[in-house]
Design a protein around this motif. Structure first.
Motif, mmCIF file in Angstrom:
data_model
loop_
_atom_site.group_PDB
_atom_site.id
_atom_site.type_symbol
_atom_site.label_atom_id
_atom_site.label_comp_id
_atom_site.label_asym_id
_atom_site.label_seq_id
_atom_site.Cartn_x
_atom_site.Cartn_y
_atom_site.Cartn_z
ATOM 1 N N LEU A 1 31.188 -11.661 74.704
ATOM 2 C CA LEU A 1 31.999 -10.499 74.754
ATOM 3 C C LEU A 1 31.402 -9.164 74.198
ATOM 4 C CD1 LEU A 1 34.769 -8.894 74.845
ATOM 5 C CD2 LEU A 1 35.338 -9.824 72.520
ATOM 6 N N HIS A 2 30.373 -9.303 73.225
ATOM 7 C CA HIS A 2 29.543 -8.341 72.641
ATOM 8 C C HIS A 2 28.691 -7.676 73.681
ATOM 9 C CE1 HIS A 2 29.961 -7.603 68.136
ATOM 10 N NE2 HIS A 2 30.253 -8.756 68.149
ATOM 11 N N GLU A 3 28.019 -8.626 74.545
ATOM 12 C CA GLU A 3 27.292 -8.243 75.523
ATOM 13 C C GLU A 3 27.838 -7.499 76.687
ATOM 14 O OE1 GLU A 3 24.952 -11.493 76.886
ATOM 15 O OE2 GLU A 3 23.920 -11.738 74.713
ATOM 16 N N ASP A 4 28.990 -8.284 77.066
ATOM 17 C CA ASP A 4 29.800 -7.460 78.079
ATOM 18 C C ASP A 4 30.281 -6.187 77.972
ATOM 19 O OD1 ASP A 4 29.408 -9.848 79.492
ATOM 20 O OD2 ASP A 4 31.432 -10.536 79.171
ATOM 21 N N CYS A 5 30.790 -5.962 76.617
ATOM 22 C CA CYS A 5 31.236 -4.557 76.224
ATOM 23 C C CYS A 5 30.016 -3.471 76.252
ATOM 24 C CB CYS A 5 31.958 -4.625 74.890
ATOM 25 S SG CYS A 5 33.310 -5.626 74.779
ATOM 26 N N TYR A 6 29.087 -4.069 75.872
ATOM 27 C CA TYR A 6 27.572 -3.073 75.544
ATOM 28 C C TYR A 6 27.348 -2.532 77.017
ATOM 29 C CZ TYR A 6 23.339 -1.211 74.525
ATOM 30 O OH TYR A 6 22.023 -0.436 74.484
ATOM 31 N N LYS A 7 27.410 -3.528 78.038
ATOM 32 C CA LYS A 7 26.921 -3.309 79.270
ATOM 33 C C LYS A 7 27.812 -2.463 79.791
ATOM 34 C CE LYS A 7 24.376 -7.828 80.113
ATOM 35 N NZ LYS A 7 24.395 -8.958 81.172
ATOM 36 N N PHE A 8 29.300 -2.352 79.626
ATOM 37 C CA PHE A 8 30.234 -1.557 80.094
ATOM 38 C C PHE A 8 29.870 -0.235 79.663
ATOM 39 C CE2 PHE A 8 34.157 0.591 79.850
ATOM 40 C CZ PHE A 8 34.515 0.588 80.987
ATOM 41 N N TRP A 9 29.610 -0.076 78.417
ATOM 42 C CA TRP A 9 29.486 1.154 77.791
ATOM 43 C C TRP A 9 28.203 1.692 77.864
ATOM 44 C CZ3 TRP A 9 26.451 2.013 72.793
ATOM 45 C CH2 TRP A 9 26.375 3.224 72.313
ATOM 46 N N SER A 10 27.136 0.968 78.211
ATOM 47 C CA SER A 10 25.804 1.849 78.733
ATOM 48 C C SER A 10 25.529 1.967 80.197
ATOM 49 C CB SER A 10 24.599 0.714 78.235
ATOM 50 O OG SER A 10 24.437 -0.442 78.765
ATOM 51 N N ASN A 11 26.627 1.502 80.980
ATOM 52 C CA ASN A 11 26.463 1.567 82.344
ATOM 53 C C ASN A 11 27.310 2.863 82.760
ATOM 54 O OD1 ASN A 11 25.752 1.044 85.037
ATOM 55 N ND2 ASN A 11 27.211 -0.412 85.174
ATOM 56 N N GLY A 12 26.898 4.022 82.344
ATOM 57 C CA GLY A 12 27.465 5.324 82.782
ATOM 58 C C GLY A 12 28.598 5.664 81.865
ATOM 59 N N HIS A 13 28.938 5.192 80.821
ATOM 60 C CA HIS A 13 29.995 5.482 79.795
ATOM 61 C C HIS A 13 29.562 5.777 78.678
ATOM 62 C CE1 HIS A 13 33.225 4.155 82.641
ATOM 63 N NE2 HIS A 13 32.541 2.891 82.795
ATOM 64 N N GLN A 14 28.148 5.808 78.173
ATOM 65 C CA GLN A 14 27.661 6.151 76.930
ATOM 66 C C GLN A 14 27.440 7.753 76.741
ATOM 67 O OE1 GLN A 14 23.898 4.206 76.125
ATOM 68 N NE2 GLN A 14 23.789 5.013 73.982
ATOM 69 N N LEU A 15 28.315 8.213 76.026
ATOM 70 C CA LEU A 15 28.241 9.551 75.485
ATOM 71 C C LEU A 15 26.823 9.815 74.740
ATOM 72 C CD1 LEU A 15 29.927 12.123 75.645
ATOM 73 C CD2 LEU A 15 30.799 11.745 73.402
ATOM 74 N N CYS A 16 26.329 10.977 74.921
ATOM 75 C CA CYS A 16 25.208 11.436 74.336
ATOM 76 C C CYS A 16 25.293 11.229 72.609
ATOM 77 C CB CYS A 16 24.730 12.769 74.840
ATOM 78 S SG CYS A 16 23.219 13.322 74.031
#
Length: 923
Positions: free
Chosen positions: A474-489
């Motif tokens: 779950l940690h990895e999936d959420c991090y992938k979702f966040w880093s795949n175009g949803h990460q704010l500067c």
């Protein structure tokens, strides 16, 4: 190979490695192998070891100490070979036995986690399965021992797992025994025959049987043909056979099954409960032994004939003795455990084999009775492949066997399978909780908060040993979702605002922004805009929220200089002058911590009390001491300014006196914690001259944009000017032409006629000089005002200019940030920051020295100052000192105060100005 003594049990590994000396007569006879496995409990009763003692009529295994084993793989199977009966007993112990379970629990440490402990127990289960597969491959008859009279249905799942494992490893076992001197059927099926499985149960002590058979339906006159124990055995046989047939562990063709059960023979035996009368039991056993000794006159023989003769003698003694012992209420006499087992062993020793196939067209199963030497060769090969894994030749086969153990997981590890299914169902719910109410781009803080919410939802539904593994997923999936175009500067501006763009890279020098790349190349932007004035304050322009110190303190003002104040007279601050084409920042300098700088300044003040009263040019540590409120005088720079200053200058050379580096530059701004001899690449300060002193009109104030009405007036600071030829009897200081300090502006000087030295009706108007000072504050909307105190702004409603003297703002630490008087409609307060210091220096014999020192953050924080300290302002001029827009060190920026932070920690230290009489021109 050493010779082994079989008068006591040995481990399986020792048996296979030893050389057993057999009699020449019995060397070529067949060998029956009987395996014993099962469970035991902690209740008093005959364990599995006592069964072999009864079968061999010898005290082989100790009922109290048990076989001493060190926990190795070889020691889980104990062997005893009875040569006279040609039976080899193999006893398997596992964690199902109380002794092995105790050892396993002792090996677990207290810090072992739930998942690790589960893996440990499942590893023991897999090891037990391999041992069972070995015994099912080398034994003719197997005894399953259970501590109560109830069949454990978990054996059904275990046997199905063993059958699946056997089908997987059958090609590997064939390769291991292909060179052994056994029959072709044995090499193909990898066993001497389909083993026959027998069940031995121990009757619970709570089950009591009446001697007169009164339990038979309430009619004691009509007793049952079979005893209750025998009826229990028949019921267990029907139950076990039905369960195994339903699960297809048993099929019509016995050669395809893991084991067989006889169709016309008993395969369940129930050991009766221990008699509560030990004395009566001993007397009865003694009586039966005496009868056997009197009637036993037949010559003792060995082998199967000995067992048949013994069985006939027992039957004759039973039927020819006491009529009461022949039958109990007309019931048939129950056989003993040895008789129960030997009827199956006879079929092996007589080479008849087992014919357990059923159905319309039963196929005969293979059977082979090996000699001891042949059996040892096959058993040794299988032991190397399945258990010990020590033979180099068979190491590859053993590795492949270990790889096939994953087929056991679906059968044996049901709790893990349930846990995985449960956790897999909880993952989509946790993902939905993470993605609920999320903006398209968000920061690390939002990511962590949403992840914590997802973990809470996951923990409400997930269970079992797979909890931790799927939580990491779950940690990895959420991090992938966040880093795949949803990460704010994550970059924050110097005003503590986040960049609104998604994660991106900054353009390199000479590179253009590219939004199509992944990640895109663009500049930071917080969408925050403010209005600021130029260096001199005569022109205002909007500015973007800065993200680096150069854009905040230099680039914006350089752009406005081209339109406004580029041609004004100014005092330049020293900056870094490179001597090499590629200068480097001083990143490995041993810099002092701010706390160390403040501590050293206080220590120097305590050691040298005289220097605390003086203001040493270029001494940042002393400035920091003054900033901490250690000066005792209201205007320290104006007391004792002669000898002490010279003494300190001799002890400590100023920073200006040192030659700055031309190879390394200071990466941040100049402050008290910087290493000596370094200069920044640009100056964050500005000092320009707007014009002569008369360009400021005290009746109209500063005529610049953005000032609030009535708040653009500078504060007067009156100083007494004395000529060299005058004789003032009220003064004690000698006028020798040197530099001498003058009284503070708020102190009156009494002459011989009691004159106050003011500008009223005094006769000496030419003896006074007036300096105008103004601390200008500016907020983000461009609203400007002059402050006449830490909590007050200038408000002039009529003609005449400001009446408050400048002594108040010069004698105190002025705040760096104050609340703006025009807050607007929003609830969030607006702060105005000290932006400029206006100084009107008259055309008089005065030497005005400027030394700004700023503390932009709560301690520990260094004191910021310009690259040049103790700046002497030339006379007859309107000077403007522009303060930095933001303050930053090499460790990061000093952010402006928040709403709940006290503003008194952000201040400009007192002593920013001092005035001394200038040397008169030579006459």
């Amino acid at each position: 190979m050493k010779e082994v003594n079989m008068s006591f049990p040995v481990s399986m590994g020792a048996l296979l490695k030893a050389d057993l000396q057999e009699d020449a007569a019995s060397r070529d006879e067949g060998l029956c192998v009987v395996g014993i496995f099962g469970k035991s409990n902690m209740q008093p009763g005959p364990p599995k070891e006592s069964i072999i003692n009864n079968l061999a009529d010898k005290h082989i295994f100790s009922l109290f100490g048990g076989p001493e084993d060190g926990g190795t793989a070889d020691s889980h199977i104990q062997a005893f070979y009875s040569q006279e009966s040609r039976v080899l007993y193999l006893l398997l112990s596992s964690v199902c036995d109380s002794r092995q379970l105790l050892r396993a629990c002792e090996s677990l440490s207290a810090a072992t986690g739930h998942s690790d402990a589960h893996d440990f127990w499942k590893g023991l289960d897999r090891q037990h399965c391999l041992h069972l597969l070995y015994m099912f491959s080398v034994c003719h008859v197997l005894l399953l021992v259970h501590p109560n009279q109830t069949f454990d249905v978990t054996y059904d799942r275990l046997f199905r797992a063993l059958d699946a494992l056997r089908q997987k490893v059958l090609p590997l076992i064939r390769a291991a025994i292909k060179d052994c001197p056994v029959s072709k059927e044995w090499k193909v099926n990898c066993r001497p025959c389909p083993p026959r499985l027998l069940f031995v149960f121990q009757m619970n002590g709570s089950l009591k049987v009446s001697a007169n058979g009164s339990e038979s339906g309430g009619n004691p006159d009509k007793p049952k043909k079979h005893s209750p124990r025998r009826r229990l055995q028949h019921a267990l046989e029907d139950q076990i056979y039905r369960i195994f047939r339903k699960s297809r562990v048993l099929t019509n063709q016995s050669s395809n099954c893991l084991f067989t059960v006889p169709a016309n023979q008993a395969f369940v035996y129930v050991i009766p409960a221990v008699d509560e009368d030990p004395v009566g039991a001993l007397l009865g056993q003694l009586r039966s032994n005496c009868i056997l000794c009197e009637q036993d006159t037949v010559t003792v023989v060995s082998g199967p004939r000995r067992y048949q003769q013994m069985r006939r003698s027992v039957r004759q003694s039973s039927f020819g003795g006491d009529p009461g012992s022949m039958s109990m209420g007309g019931q048939l006499v129950d056989c003993s455990l040895k008789e129960f087992l030997w009827q199956h062993v006879e079929l092996v020793l007589t080479k008849k084999g087992f014919d357990d196939s059923v159905g319309r067209n039963p196929q005969p199963s293979h059977f082979e009775l090996p000699t001891y030497s042949k059996w040892v060769q096959v058993a040794s090969r299988l032991h190397q492949v399945l258990i010990s894994n020590t033979e180099e030749e068979l190491a590859e086969l053993a590795t492949k066997v270990q790889a096939q153990l994953k087929v056991l997981e679906a059968f044996l590890d049901a709790d893990t399978k349930f846990s995985e299914n449960r956790c897999q169902k909880a993952l989509p719910l946790a993902h939905s909780a993470y993605q609920s109410n999320l903006p398209h781009n968000y920061t690390t803080t939002v990511h962590k908060n949403q992840l914590a919410q997802a973990l809470r939802v996951y923990s409400q539904h997930a269970r079992g040993v797979a909890f931790q593994r799927y939580a990491l997923q779950l940690h990895e999936d959420c991090y992938k979702f966040w880093s795949n175009g949803h990460q704010l500067c994550e970059e924050r501006s110097l005003t503590d605002q986040h960049c609104v763009h998604k994660f991106h890279l900054l353009p390199q020098p000479g590179e253009k922004p590219d939004l199509d790349r992944n990640p895109p190349i663009m500049n930071h932007n917080s969408r925050g805009r403010s209005t600021s004035s130029c260096n001199c304050g005569r022109k205002q322009a909007p500015r973007e929220d800065p993200f680096d110190i150069q854009a905040a303190n230099y680039d914006f003002y350089q752009i406005l200089e081209e339109k406004c104040c580029g041609k004004l007279e100014r005092i330049e601050f020293p900056v870094f002058q490179p001597s090499t084409p590629d200068p480097a920042p001083a990143c490995n300098q041993a810099q002092r911590l701010p706390s160390e700088a403040s501590g050293s300044g206080e220590a120097e003040r305590l050691k040298e009390p005289s220097t605390a009263q003086s203001h040493t040019p270029g001494d940042p540590s002393l400035s920091l001491a003054l900033s901490l409120g250690q000066s005792t005088d209201s205007l320290g720079p104006y007391a004792d300014g002669d000898g002490t200053e010279t003494q300190v200058q001799q002890k400590r050379p100023s920073l200006v006196d040192r030659q700055p580096s031309t190879v390394e530059y200071l990466p941040g701004m100049m402050h008290s914690g910087c290493p000596k001899g370094l200069l920044p690449k640009f100056s964050s300060w500005s000092l320009v001259k707007l014009g002569p002193a008369k360009s400021y009109n005290c009746h109209t104030g500063l005529e610049q944009p953005g000032f609030l009405p009535g708040s653009s007036f500078l504060l007067p600071w009156d100083l007494v000017i004395r000529s060299r030829s005058e004789e003032d009897t009220g003064l004690t200081e000698p006028l020798d032409g040197g530099t001498s300090s003058w009284p503070a502006p708020n102190k009156t000087l009494v002459g011989k006629r009691g004159s106050t030295g003011g500008l009223g009706r005094s006769r000496r108007r030419d003896d006074m000089a007036r300096i105008f000072v103004g601390f200008e504050y500016e907020d983000s909307r461009g609203r400007r005002f002059i402050s006449c105190g830490p909590d007050k702004i200038v408000k002039v409603l009529g003609p005449g200019g400001a009446k408050e003297p400048a002594t108040r703002v010069l004698n105190t630490d002025m705040p760096l940030n104050i609340q703006s008087p025009s807050q607007g409609r929003g609830l969030k307060p607006h702060f105005a920051q000290l932006a400029r210091l206006f100084i009107v220096v008259p055309d008089a014999p005065l030497e005005v020295t400027l030394n700004p020192q700023v503390l932009p953050s709560p301690p520990p924080c260094p004191v910021f100052h310009p690259e040049k300290t103790d700046i002497v302002l030339p006379p007859d001029g309107l000077w403007v000192l522009r303060f930095p827009y933001s303050y930053a060190t090499d460790r990061g920026p000093c952010y402006p105060p928040k709403e709940n932070q006290p503003l008194n920690n952000y201040k400009v230290l007192r002593g920013i100005l001092k005035a001394t009489t200038a040397n008169p021109p030579p006459q």
